[in-house]
Scaffold this active site. Structure first.
Site, mmCIF file in Angstrom:
data_model
loop_
_atom_site.group_PDB
_atom_site.id
_atom_site.type_symbol
_atom_site.label_atom_id
_atom_site.label_comp_id
_atom_site.label_asym_id
_atom_site.label_seq_id
_atom_site.Cartn_x
_atom_site.Cartn_y
_atom_site.Cartn_z
ATOM 1 N N TYR A 1 -2.318 -1.064 10.122
ATOM 2 C CA TYR A 1 -2.357 -1.405 8.683
ATOM 3 C C TYR A 1 -1.083 -0.892 8.006
ATOM 4 O O TYR A 1 -0.396 -1.642 7.307
ATOM 5 C CB TYR A 1 -3.602 -0.778 8.038
ATOM 6 C CG TYR A 1 -3.706 -0.982 6.543
ATOM 7 C CD1 TYR A 1 -4.206 -2.179 6.022
ATOM 8 C CD2 TYR A 1 -3.313 0.012 5.650
ATOM 9 C CE1 TYR A 1 -4.305 -2.370 4.640
ATOM 10 C CE2 TYR A 1 -3.409 -0.172 4.279
ATOM 11 C CZ TYR A 1 -3.911 -1.359 3.779
ATOM 12 O OH TYR A 1 -4.008 -1.548 2.422
ATOM 13 N N SER B 1 0.858 -1.182 0.000
ATOM 14 C CA SER B 1 0.000 0.000 0.000
ATOM 15 C C SER B 1 0.893 1.230 0.000
ATOM 16 O O SER B 1 2.066 1.138 0.392
ATOM 17 C CB SER B 1 -0.869 -0.014 1.259
ATOM 18 O OG SER B 1 -1.494 1.241 1.439
HETATM 19 P P1 NAP Z 1 -11.108 -6.698 0.284
HETATM 20 O O1 NAP Z 1 -12.073 -6.456 -0.813
HETATM 21 O O2 NAP Z 1 -11.476 -6.397 1.678
HETATM 22 O O3 NAP Z 1 -10.558 -8.172 0.153
HETATM 23 C C1 NAP Z 1 -9.681 -8.689 1.112
HETATM 24 C C2 NAP Z 1 -9.585 -10.169 0.937
HETATM 25 O O4 NAP Z 1 -8.772 -10.686 2.001
HETATM 26 C C3 NAP Z 1 -10.960 -10.850 1.064
HETATM 27 O O5 NAP Z 1 -11.071 -11.858 0.096
HETATM 28 C C4 NAP Z 1 -10.918 -11.420 2.467
HETATM 29 O O6 NAP Z 1 -11.689 -12.576 2.639
HETATM 30 C C5 NAP Z 1 -9.443 -11.776 2.593
HETATM 31 N N1 NAP Z 1 -9.117 -11.949 4.001
HETATM 32 C C6 NAP Z 1 -9.234 -11.063 5.013
HETATM 33 N N2 NAP Z 1 -8.920 -11.637 6.177
HETATM 34 C C7 NAP Z 1 -8.604 -12.935 5.904
HETATM 35 C C8 NAP Z 1 -8.221 -14.038 6.690
HETATM 36 N N3 NAP Z 1 -8.143 -13.956 8.022
HETATM 37 N N4 NAP Z 1 -7.974 -15.208 6.080
HETATM 38 C C9 NAP Z 1 -8.090 -15.332 4.751
HETATM 39 N N5 NAP Z 1 -8.465 -14.327 3.937
HETATM 40 C C10 NAP Z 1 -8.716 -13.136 4.515
HETATM 41 O O7 NAP Z 1 -9.776 -5.806 0.049
HETATM 42 P P2 NAP Z 1 -9.008 -5.385 -1.270
HETATM 43 O O8 NAP Z 1 -9.196 -3.930 -1.425
HETATM 44 O O9 NAP Z 1 -9.290 -6.296 -2.390
HETATM 45 O O10 NAP Z 1 -7.517 -5.590 -0.753
HETATM 46 C C11 NAP Z 1 -6.641 -6.566 -1.262
HETATM 47 C C12 NAP Z 1 -5.221 -6.151 -0.905
HETATM 48 O O11 NAP Z 1 -4.917 -4.897 -1.510
HETATM 49 C C13 NAP Z 1 -5.009 -5.955 0.594
HETATM 50 O O12 NAP Z 1 -3.747 -6.461 0.963
HETATM 51 C C14 NAP Z 1 -5.033 -4.447 0.751
HETATM 52 O O13 NAP Z 1 -4.306 -4.019 1.865
HETATM 53 C C15 NAP Z 1 -4.420 -3.984 -0.552
HETATM 54 N N6 NAP Z 1 -4.743 -2.617 -0.962
HETATM 55 C C16 NAP Z 1 -5.996 -2.281 -1.391
HETATM 56 C C17 NAP Z 1 -6.269 -0.987 -1.803
HETATM 57 C C18 NAP Z 1 -7.632 -0.562 -2.302
HETATM 58 O O14 NAP Z 1 -7.814 0.632 -2.607
HETATM 59 N N7 NAP Z 1 -8.589 -1.440 -2.420
HETATM 60 C C19 NAP Z 1 -5.245 -0.013 -1.782
HETATM 61 C C20 NAP Z 1 -3.976 -0.386 -1.320
HETATM 62 C C21 NAP Z 1 -3.732 -1.692 -0.931
HETATM 63 P P3 NAP Z 1 -13.297 -12.504 2.779
HETATM 64 O O15 NAP Z 1 -13.775 -12.268 1.411
HETATM 65 O O16 NAP Z 1 -13.650 -13.816 3.301
HETATM 66 O O17 NAP Z 1 -13.565 -11.354 3.701
#
Ligand code: NAP
Length: 246
Positions: free
Chosen positions: A166, A153
């Site tokens: 985070y 991030s």
């Molecule tokens: P998201 O939609 O919240 O998806 C997160 C995923 O992680 C979900 O599939 C969730 O499973 C899984 N997860 C969470 N806790 C878990 C656990 N204990 N065991 C197994 N799986 C788990 O978030 P996202 O935005 O796609 O984020 C994906 C990555 O990108 C993350 O590392 C985040 O920090 C990074 N990121 C995102 C953004 C953004 O703008 N979206 C920006 C910078 C970085 P469930 O579906 O079961 O909840």
């Protein structure tokens, strides 16, 4: 957006594990890898979401994926070792490992972060990627040019107030990537890099910015070029780099 035009069969015959494959960026990554020819290992905590992704990949006629439900918060070392054994029996190697699953956690001043929430987030965002990488080493070594991708991030590269555990967890992930990449340099054909996705339209983004219009940000599918680049053979010489998806 990262400038890379992935050819159709880019990931043919590759086996790629994606954590958090049931939703958001991980879901898009799993679908995109499968569409480019990879056999995808879908790891996540919510079985129904993994099953939906599985069905979508199968309906599209892409290589058959594998579903591996795993809660990264509660999994112990043996669970990761069992997963590695299972993958060894099924595939014999792992060409790509995408550490994508993550928790956002409390976004408050550090002095009001509950210790329990801090530890929970570190378990999912940092400890699990470490133990999973360790367990997968024999499989990664068995692939000709394995790629490990850490999803980071912008707050993992420059600290910002109120991003709490985070941000600290993403700094740790960048550190894990750098140390691991340096160790592999010249000693194996494994490479490791990180990706900062940038603002992306997912439920995590909506939770972090509840007042923001979701349409402002790209869909997860739109930020896939850098993932495909790092997972395919064109990035063979890229190691220890921190890349941006957008
Ligand atoms: P998201 O939609 O919240 O998806 C997160 C995923 O992680 C979900 O599939 C969730 O499973 C899984 N997860 C969470 N806790 C878990 C656990 N204990 N065991 C197994 N799986 C788990 O978030 P996202 O935005 O796609 O984020 C994906 C990555 O990108 C993350 O590392 C985040 O920090 C990074 N990121 C995102 C953004 C953004 O703008 N979206 C920006 C910078 C970085 P469930 O579906 O079961 O909840």
């Amino acid at each position: 957006m990262f400038d890379y035009n992935a050819p159709a069969g880019l990931l043919k015959d590759r086996v790629i594990l994606v954590t958090g494959a049931g939703d958001g960026i991980g879901r898009a990554c799993a679908l995109s890898c499968a569409a480019h020819g990879a056999s995808v290992v879908l790891v996540g905590r919510t079985l129904s979401k993994l099953e939906e992704v599985y069905d979508e990949i199968e309906a599209a006629g892409h290589p058959q994926p594998a579903i591996c439900p795993l809660n990264l918060e509660t999994a112990v070392e043996k669970d990761f070792d069992d997963l590695a054994d299972q993958l060894f029996d099924t595939f014999g190697k792992l060409d790509g490992l995408v550490h994508n699953a993550g928790l956002l956690g409390p976004r408050t001043p550090l002095d009001s972060v509950k210790t329990e929430a801090w530890l929970q987030l570190m378990q999912v965002n940092v400890n699990a990627p470490f133990v999973l990488t360790k367990a997968m080493m024999p499989l990664l070594r068995a692939a000709p040019d394995a790629s490990v991708v850490f999803v980071s991030s912008s707050v993992g590269r420059k600290g910002r107030a109120y991003w709490g555990p985070y941000a600290v967890s993403k700094f740790a992930l960048e550190g894990l990537m750098q140390v691991f990449a340096d160790e592999q340099d010249g000693t194996s054909t494994i490479r490791a890099n990180s990706i900062n996705p940038g603002a992306t339209r997912t439920s995590m983004r909506a939770a972090a910015y509840p007042g923001e219009a979701p349409e402002k940000n790209p869909e997860p599918a739109e930020i896939m070029p850098v993932f495909l680049y790092l997972l395919g053979p064109d990035s063979k010489t890229i190691n220890g780099q921190a890349l941006d998806a957008q």
